[in-house]
Design an enzyme around this catalytic site. Structure first.
Site, short mmCIF file in Angstrom:
data_model
loop_
_atom_site.label_atom_id
_atom_site.label_comp_id
_atom_site.label_asym_id
_atom_site.label_seq_id
_atom_site.Cartn_x
_atom_site.Cartn_y
_atom_site.Cartn_z
CD GLU A 74 -3.10 -1.07 2.33
OE1 GLU A 74 -4.70 -1.57 1.80
OE2 GLU A 74 -2.78 -0.61 3.50
CD GLU B 262 -3.72 -6.01 2.31
OE1 GLU B 262 -5.22 -4.88 3.48
OE2 GLU B 262 -2.95 -5.29 2.86
#
Length: 649
Positions: free
Chosen positions: A147, A299
């Protein structure tokens, strides 16, 4: 995607648990049908507890354990979370905020993307990981960092920003012209005078802010590419990814996705959002479009997250519905953060595939059911792709420019405008891709532009060529107002676009207050309106009614190009786009579906997904087999609460 399987698993953080738990983890993984785990995402301090030290023994045992049990490993470089010793020994590796305050260790992502020291340490640990595990039989994919979202306004970023600007403009004269620094006496005489757009007395230069956002995306991309190149050198046969966050402003994902073998995303629909299914669909469509084919859910949550104000669990069946919806929209991997719910740390209330309730909890039972579903679908669905006939244009730089201070309306939130247009098409059952304004558009029957404040000359030429070659274009408000330097175009909209849509002049923009609406013929407009004068050969489809804009065009068309100068209320926008797509010959996979039921084609198969809590009967012409239940379908079928069927013709 990989060996024609649908990958299923998630982030596995066994370093948080005693080693005797690992064997139980493997037992439950096999029970749930897990075939992939991601290791090492936040393990830098354990792998390198002090500068230059290497402790790989625990990871050796894990890699071997996974291989022995037939579970592949997505091995992460741990560089998203540097160890505390790095910040202590090298404070220049720590980022600074807009006020110049240091962002300290004690959380994660506390690194300056421009720090040469950070980059050297990141390269070293990546080099050693790749050398040690590149030939390990468990390794199936590399996951770089995690991320990418770090911002930095510090001295390291200032140095790198100036280098980036020199490469782009070559001279301060060209920079001053691009930034419009004649305004407010901002002219720069030397590169050393230029800083990141830190805290200022009043509004910042919007062109400088736009370039800094471009620079930040590029600086993070440099970090990714440096690590990617290392692992590719060791393992050219192993695919590489990093996980995007959906609709996050910090990365130009169009630019990034071209450097990934597999495009992956983290997606967390709010289970309390009544339109969470549409949001999940939109992120799937966007990620598939970036990938140009199958993609990866890196995710998602098996239950509640921990970062909303109130973190609601997923009701029974919703996790399965969202997961199979992603598969329907092209995902070849369904993974979670994380495998086992943490007992300590900031994310102990973020769900896991194995929740605090353990293997007898509802969450794990649902995860195991999903694993069985994916195993049934994989032989037929993995790798399949269905082209769309409709594209939504989306551009990060236009979004960045439109966020500036001093804009006409703070209520215009770009992601929400895009979501409104996607929602209208989703409810109509129309499959959509996302595309970049300069990209190839010829394969699409219809292209829609919800709102692109900034358009380059190349993008405008691309739209003109698309319509000239027979495409149908529908464009939303305040599009094409500025060029790539955030310079307002003469007339408030590029002259070529005005001619395309049949707009003689843009007299004024009339943004609306929160909750305010403007009356139009047949519907109400929200958020925005415009004072337009139509050209003589334009067809005015809808006019404003009452108020200052009474009788002026709200929607107008010239040939195959249509302009919508407000945001119609949801049902009106749906009807407008339904008419356009039907006229262009675009049809959904099935028509006449009950409310809340979505039909998505992937390859030869049609996924039917019930987003409602009540059972519904769906008419299905002909005979089909349901890949999930094994049942033969004749004429109709019943979908239960959050039910899914996958029909083979």
């Amino acid at each position: 995607m990989i060996n024609e399987r649908l990958l299923f698993g998630g982030d596995y953080n066994p370093e948080q648990w005693p080693e005797e738990v690992w064997s139980d983890d493997v037992r439950l993984m096999k029970q749930a049908g897990v075939n992939s785990v991601t290791l090492g995402v936040f393990s830098w301090a354990k792998l390198e507890p002090r500068p230059g030290a290497r402790e790989f023994g625990w990871l050796d045992r894990l890699m071997d354990l996974m291989h022995e049990n037939g579970i592949g490993v997505v091995l992460a470089t741990p560089t998203a979370s540097p160890p505390p010793w790095m910040g202590k020994l090298h404070p220049e590796t720590l980022p600074r905020d807009e006020d110049g305050r240091t962002v300290w260790w004690g959380s994660r992502q506390q690194f300056s993307h421009s720090s040469l020291v950070y980059r050297r340490y990141a390269a070293a640990i990546t080099e050693d990981l790749a050398a040690r595990y590149g030939s390990h039989p468990a390794l199936t994919m590399w996951h770089i960092n995690n991320e990418y979202c770090t911002h930095d306004w510090g001295d390291e970023a200032a140095r790198a920003f100036r280098d980036w600007l020199r490469a782009k403009y070559t001279s301060t004269e060209a920079l001053n012209e691009a930034w419009g620094t004649a305004f407010w006496s901002q002219r720069y005489d030397s590169w050393e005078e230029i800083l990141p757009p830190r805290r200022a007395q009043y509004m910042k230069n919007p062109a400088q802010v736009l370039d800094f956002k471009r620079f930040t995306s590029d600086a993070l991309l440099e970090c990714y590419l440096a690590e990617r190149d290392i692992v590719v050198r060791h393992t050219p046969h192993i695919p590489v990814t990093t996980n995007f966050m959906p609709f996050w402003t910090g990365q130009d994902a169009w630019k990034w996705s071209g450097h990934e073998d597999i495009v992956s995303v983290d997606v967390y629909p709010d289970p309390k959002d009544p339109w969470a299914g549409q949001y999940n669909a939109m992120i799937g469509d966007m990620t598939r479009s970036q990938a140009g084919g199958p993609w990866m859910v890196m995710e998602q949550a098996a239950g509640p997250v921990n970062w909303r104000g109130v973190n609601h669990p997923k009701p029974p069946g919703l996790n399965r519905l969202f997961s199979l919806q992603s598969v329907a929209r092209g995902a070849d991997a369904i993974c979670y953060f994380q495998w086992r719910q943490s007992r300590q740390g900031s994310e102990k209330y973020h769900s896991g595939m194995v929740s605090h309730a353990g293997e007898h909890g509802r969450t794990f039972r649902e995860v195991a059911r999903l694993g069985a579903d994916l195993a049934r679908l994989a032989p037929e669905v993995a790798g399949a792709h269905s082209p769309s006939q409709v594209a939504i244009l989306h551009d990060w730089e236009s979004w960045w420019a439109g966020q500036q201070d001093g804009r006409p309306s703070v209520h215009v939130e770009y992601p929400e405008v895009v979501r409104a247009w996607h929602h209208a098409l989703w409810e109509e059952g129309v499959a959509t891709d996302f595309a970049r304004p300069e990209g190839a558009l010829g394969a699409y029957a219809v292209v829609v532009v919800p709102h692109l404040y900034l358009l380059t000359d190349a993008a405008i030429d691309n739209l003109l060529a698309y319509v000239r070659d027979g495409g149908t274009l529908v464009c939303g408000f305040h599009t094409g107002a500025a060029d790539e330097d955030d310079r307002v175009r003469p007339g408030g909209m590029d002259a070529r676009l005005r001619e395309l849509f049949g707009i003689r002049t843009v007299q004024e923009w009339w943004p609306l207050d929160a909750g305010e609406a403007v009356e139009c013929e047949g519907f109400r407009g929200t958020l925005w309106s415009e004072e337009l004068e139509a050209a003589a050969d334009a067809e005015v489809l809808v006019r404003y009614k009452g108020g200052e804009l009474d009788g002026l065009p709200a929607v107008l068309r010239r040939g195959r190009a249509q302009y919508v100068s407000t945001l119609p209320e949801p049902e009106a926008l749906r009807e407008l786009l339904a008419g356009v797509t039907r006229e262009a010959g675009v049809r959904p996979p099935l028509s006449g579906l009950p409310a809340g039921v979505e039909a998505v084609r992937r390859g030869a198969f049609v996924f039917l997904l019930n987003h409602g809590r009540d059972p519904v009967t769906v008419d299905v012409p002909g005979s089909h087999d349901d890949l999930l239940s094994g049942a033969s379908i004749e004429g109709s079928l019943v979908l239960g609460r959050y039910g899914v069927a996958v029909l083979r013709p």
